[in-house]
Design an enzyme around this catalytic site. Structure first.
Site, PDB file in Angstrom:
ATOM      1  N   PHE A   1       3.435  10.983   9.240  1.00  0.00           N
ATOM      2  CA  PHE A   1       4.854  11.150   9.576  1.00  0.00           C
ATOM      3  C   PHE A   1       5.074  11.026  11.099  1.00  0.00           C
ATOM      4  O   PHE A   1       5.789  11.843  11.714  1.00  0.00           O
ATOM      5  CB  PHE A   1       5.413  12.492   9.093  1.00  0.00           C
ATOM      6  CG  PHE A   1       5.522  12.640   7.594  1.00  0.00           C
ATOM      7  CD1 PHE A   1       5.494  11.526   6.755  1.00  0.00           C
ATOM      8  CD2 PHE A   1       5.681  13.892   6.999  1.00  0.00           C
ATOM      9  CE1 PHE A   1       5.600  11.667   5.365  1.00  0.00           C
ATOM     10  CE2 PHE A   1       5.797  14.042   5.620  1.00  0.00           C
ATOM     11  CZ  PHE A   1       5.757  12.935   4.803  1.00  0.00           C
TER      12      PHE A   1
ATOM     13  N   LEU B   1      12.924  10.738  12.697  1.00  0.00           N
ATOM     14  CA  LEU B   1      13.315  11.670  13.754  1.00  0.00           C
ATOM     15  C   LEU B   1      14.700  11.361  14.301  1.00  0.00           C
ATOM     16  O   LEU B   1      15.044  10.195  14.524  1.00  0.00           O
ATOM     17  CB  LEU B   1      12.334  11.567  14.924  1.00  0.00           C
ATOM     18  CG  LEU B   1      10.862  11.906  14.656  1.00  0.00           C
ATOM     19  CD1 LEU B   1      10.020  11.509  15.853  1.00  0.00           C
ATOM     20  CD2 LEU B   1      10.738  13.399  14.364  1.00  0.00           C
TER      21      LEU B   1
ATOM     22  N   THR C   1      12.602  11.132   6.461  1.00  0.00           N
ATOM     23  CA  THR C   1      13.823  11.285   7.256  1.00  0.00           C
ATOM     24  C   THR C   1      13.444  11.080   8.720  1.00  0.00           C
ATOM     25  O   THR C   1      13.040  12.020   9.410  1.00  0.00           O
ATOM     26  CB  THR C   1      14.416  12.706   7.089  1.00  0.00           C
ATOM     27  OG1 THR C   1      14.446  13.022   5.710  1.00  0.00           O
ATOM     28  CG2 THR C   1      15.808  12.793   7.663  1.00  0.00           C
TER      29      THR C   1
ATOM     30  N   TYR D   1      -0.661   6.000  -4.088  1.00  0.00           N
ATOM     31  CA  TYR D   1       0.634   5.430  -3.700  1.00  0.00           C
ATOM     32  C   TYR D   1       0.985   4.382  -4.751  1.00  0.00           C
ATOM     33  O   TYR D   1       0.334   3.356  -4.863  1.00  0.00           O
ATOM     34  CB  TYR D   1       0.572   4.778  -2.319  1.00  0.00           C
ATOM     35  CG  TYR D   1       0.307   5.718  -1.159  1.00  0.00           C
ATOM     36  CD1 TYR D   1       0.514   7.091  -1.272  1.00  0.00           C
ATOM     37  CD2 TYR D   1      -0.138   5.233   0.059  1.00  0.00           C
ATOM     38  CE1 TYR D   1       0.272   7.944  -0.202  1.00  0.00           C
ATOM     39  CE2 TYR D   1      -0.379   6.085   1.133  1.00  0.00           C
ATOM     40  CZ  TYR D   1      -0.174   7.438   0.997  1.00  0.00           C
ATOM     41  OH  TYR D   1      -0.425   8.280   2.063  1.00  0.00           O
TER      42      TYR D   1
ATOM     43  N   LEU E   1       6.877   9.123  12.700  1.00  0.00           N
ATOM     44  CA  LEU E   1       8.298   8.881  13.000  1.00  0.00           C
ATOM     45  C   LEU E   1       9.181   9.902  12.290  1.00  0.00           C
ATOM     46  O   LEU E   1      10.396   9.749  12.243  1.00  0.00           O
ATOM     47  CB  LEU E   1       8.691   7.465  12.558  1.00  0.00           C
ATOM     48  CG  LEU E   1       7.890   6.322  13.195  1.00  0.00           C
ATOM     49  CD1 LEU E   1       8.286   4.978  12.592  1.00  0.00           C
ATOM     50  CD2 LEU E   1       8.115   6.311  14.708  1.00  0.00           C
ATOM     51  N   GLY E   2       8.559  10.926  11.692  1.00  0.00           N
ATOM     52  CA  GLY E   2       9.335  11.939  10.984  1.00  0.00           C
ATOM     53  C   GLY E   2       9.280  11.779   9.478  1.00  0.00           C
ATOM     54  O   GLY E   2       9.841  12.591   8.754  1.00  0.00           O
TER      55      GLY E   2
HETATM   56  N1  LIG Z   1      -2.310  12.351   4.622  1.00  0.00           N
HETATM   57  C1  LIG Z   1      -1.113  12.583   4.134  1.00  0.00           C
HETATM   58  O1  LIG Z   1      -0.878  13.581   3.494  1.00  0.00           O
HETATM   59  C2  LIG Z   1       0.000  11.611   4.395  1.00  0.00           C
HETATM   60  C3  LIG Z   1       1.320  11.975   4.091  1.00  0.00           C
HETATM   61  C4  LIG Z   1       2.323  11.069   4.383  1.00  0.00           C
HETATM   62  C5  LIG Z   1       2.021   9.843   4.934  1.00  0.00           C
HETATM   63  N2  LIG Z   1       0.720   9.489   5.197  1.00  0.00           N
HETATM   64  C6  LIG Z   1       0.371   8.206   5.832  1.00  0.00           C
HETATM   65  O2  LIG Z   1       1.053   8.135   7.073  1.00  0.00           O
HETATM   66  C7  LIG Z   1       1.761   6.910   7.167  1.00  0.00           C
HETATM   67  C8  LIG Z   1       2.986   7.092   8.031  1.00  0.00           C
HETATM   68  O3  LIG Z   1       3.866   8.017   7.433  1.00  0.00           O
HETATM   69  P1  LIG Z   1       5.236   7.591   6.747  1.00  0.00           P
HETATM   70  O4  LIG Z   1       5.278   6.134   6.522  1.00  0.00           O
HETATM   71  O5  LIG Z   1       5.404   8.468   5.566  1.00  0.00           O
HETATM   72  O6  LIG Z   1       6.301   8.086   7.780  1.00  0.00           O
HETATM   73  P2  LIG Z   1       6.739   7.558   9.241  1.00  0.00           P
HETATM   74  O7  LIG Z   1       5.820   6.491   9.702  1.00  0.00           O
HETATM   75  O8  LIG Z   1       6.912   8.756  10.070  1.00  0.00           O
HETATM   76  O9  LIG Z   1       8.199   6.996   8.966  1.00  0.00           O
HETATM   77  C9  LIG Z   1       8.466   6.055   7.989  1.00  0.00           C
HETATM   78  C10 LIG Z   1       9.980   5.995   7.848  1.00  0.00           C
HETATM   79  O10 LIG Z   1      10.551   5.522   9.067  1.00  0.00           O
HETATM   80  C11 LIG Z   1      11.307   4.347   8.824  1.00  0.00           C
HETATM   81  N3  LIG Z   1      11.062   3.458   9.968  1.00  0.00           N
HETATM   82  C12 LIG Z   1       9.904   2.890  10.337  1.00  0.00           C
HETATM   83  N4  LIG Z   1      10.066   2.167  11.463  1.00  0.00           N
HETATM   84  C13 LIG Z   1      11.363   2.277  11.811  1.00  0.00           C
HETATM   85  C14 LIG Z   1      12.133   1.753  12.875  1.00  0.00           C
HETATM   86  N5  LIG Z   1      11.584   0.982  13.809  1.00  0.00           N
HETATM   87  N6  LIG Z   1      13.459   2.075  12.908  1.00  0.00           N
HETATM   88  C15 LIG Z   1      14.018   2.865  11.986  1.00  0.00           C
HETATM   89  N7  LIG Z   1      13.336   3.392  10.947  1.00  0.00           N
HETATM   90  C16 LIG Z   1      12.007   3.107  10.863  1.00  0.00           C
HETATM   91  C17 LIG Z   1      10.804   3.780   7.534  1.00  0.00           C
HETATM   92  O11 LIG Z   1      11.819   3.077   6.862  1.00  0.00           O
HETATM   93  P3  LIG Z   1      11.763   1.458   6.681  1.00  0.00           P
HETATM   94  O12 LIG Z   1      10.786   1.195   5.593  1.00  0.00           O
HETATM   95  O13 LIG Z   1      13.162   1.116   6.346  1.00  0.00           O
HETATM   96  O14 LIG Z   1      11.333   0.899   8.005  1.00  0.00           O
HETATM   97  C18 LIG Z   1      10.429   5.049   6.767  1.00  0.00           C
HETATM   98  O15 LIG Z   1      11.567   5.610   6.169  1.00  0.00           O
HETATM   99  C19 LIG Z   1       2.076   6.560   5.720  1.00  0.00           C
HETATM  100  O16 LIG Z   1       2.409   5.202   5.579  1.00  0.00           O
HETATM  101  C20 LIG Z   1       0.805   6.987   5.029  1.00  0.00           C
HETATM  102  O17 LIG Z   1      -0.155   5.941   5.124  1.00  0.00           O
HETATM  103  C21 LIG Z   1      -0.283  10.376   4.946  1.00  0.00           C
END
Ligand SMILES: NC(=O)c1ccc[n+]([C@@H]2O[C@H](COP(=O)([O-])OP(=O)(O)OC[C@H]3O[C@@H](n4cnc5c(N)ncnc54)[C@H](OP(=O)(O)O)[C@@H]3O)[C@@H](O)[C@H]2O)c1
Length: 300
Positions: free
Chosen positions: A222, A230, A228, A72, A224-225
């Site tokens: 993901f 959810l 993009t 990252y 929260l999606g």
């Molecule tokens: N193993 C793998 O292949 C893999 C792949 C992807 C991710 N991951 C891990 O999984 C973790 C979680 O996934 P992710 O961060 O990609 O996706 P996520 O948690 O599903 O969603 C993050 C997105 O949601 C927004 N968000 C968060 N809280 C919000 C809220 N209360 N209201 C509105 N929007 C909100 C964030 O924007 P803002 O920043 O504006 O809040 C960001 O755009 C990552 O941080 C990473 O550590 C692992």
């Protein structure tokens, strides 16, 4: 040292065969890296102090499970974690992952050779400022976007050797199929599995139950999606009914879905972090769970 309260609730999960008990409400650090045009998770964030504030607020609120990767940024996210949180609280569990490197165009390139895995573990140790990594997830890369069959015996064997050397305490898997999990468990104990899963994307419903049976943590990425977040009329309507936000309901649904689910929502915003952490105190009534299940195509 950061002063801490328990705003994320006191319910924990002990990773199998370890003394590591983590709060089921964790934090995913991927969103802390920057962006350069189409290159996502690339370079430093626009607001480094803001990223540090998010991490400190998470830990101060009781989060003790942070998910990261040295690819990252690359390197950036781990360096920010070290700057924000080192010296680390004794109970903090940092979970990282290996098996990819970044191309100059921002692409995610499989990096699963023996040399690449050893380099990745040392990169994580150096950038996080640690002598040993708590948990390292081996991410399968036969398909970048979803689990796909193929042997992970060779990279698992390298990780098991690094565990024997004391550089890696525990091993997890990511983006894997049930067959790959079984193969890995014949080589070394597996404490967690991190695959894509959320209210809408539910390919792992059966796998979650199997892992729960064996006491292995399931950590949906993901939650929260992803990039993009959810969007669903049903989710919005349920959130209004419960006096919560859609993101809080999505997280509360995951926490109620199975006791072995640990959530790691990602955000770059302290405001969103606070909102997300409150989801650990949200109780979703069973009749509402049925409505939410309909979003992903039916009950589990
Ligand atoms: N193993 C793998 O292949 C893999 C792949 C992807 C991710 N991951 C891990 O999984 C973790 C979680 O996934 P992710 O961060 O990609 O996706 P996520 O948690 O599903 O969603 C993050 C997105 O949601 C927004 N968000 C968060 N809280 C919000 C809220 N209360 N209201 C509105 N929007 C909100 C964030 O924007 P803002 O920043 O504006 O809040 C960001 O755009 C990552 O941080 C990473 O550590 C692992």
């Amino acid at each position: 040292m950061i002063e801490r309260t328990d705003r994320v609730g006191s319910f924990g999960f002990t990773l199998p065969g370890t003394s590591m008990t983590v709060n089921r409400m964790g934090y995913g650090a991927m969103q802390l890296a920057g962006r350069d045009g189409d290159k996502l998770v690339w370079g430093p964030p626009g607001d480094v102090d803001g990223a540090i504030a998010v991490l400190r607020e998470a830990v101060a609120s009781g989060v003790n499970h942070i998910d990261t990767a040295d690819f990252y940024g690359p390197h950036v996210t781990n360096q920010i974690i070290r700057k924000a949180l080192s010296p680390y609280p004794d109970d903090l569990v940092i979970v990282t992952k290996v098996s990819a490197r970044r191309g100059e165009d921002g692409s995610w390139i499989p990096a699963l050779s023996r040399e690449e895995l050893i380099t990745a573990v040392h990169d994580n140790l150096r950038n996080l400022g640690l002598d040993a990594l708590d948990v390292v997830n081996l991410r399968s890369m036969f398909s970048i976007h979803e689990p796909a069959e193929g042997s992970i015996e060779a990279p698992m064997t390298v990780l098991a050797e690094l565990q024997q050397k004391g550089l890696v305490r525990h091993i997890g898997l990511s983006n894997v199929t049930p067959a790959q999990i079984a193969q890995a468990r014949r080589i070394a104990p597996i404490v967690c599995v991190q695959n894509q899963y959320n209210l809408v994307y539910r390919a792992d419903d059966a796998l979650i139950a199997d892992l729960a049976h064996d006491g292995i943590a399931y950590v949906p990425f993901f939650p929260l999606g992803g990039f993009t977040p959810l969007q669903s009329d049903t989710l919005s309507e349920v959130a209004t009914r419960l006096g919560a936000t859609p993101m809080q309901v999505a997280l509360a649904w995951l926490l109620q879905r199975s006791p072995n689910i640990l959530v790691i929502p990602g955000t770059s915003s302290v405001e969103h972090l606070r909102e997300n952490l409150q989801a650990s105190r949200l109780q979703v009534p069973s009749e509402v769970i049925a409505d939410l299940d309909s979003i992903g195509g039916g009950p589990a």
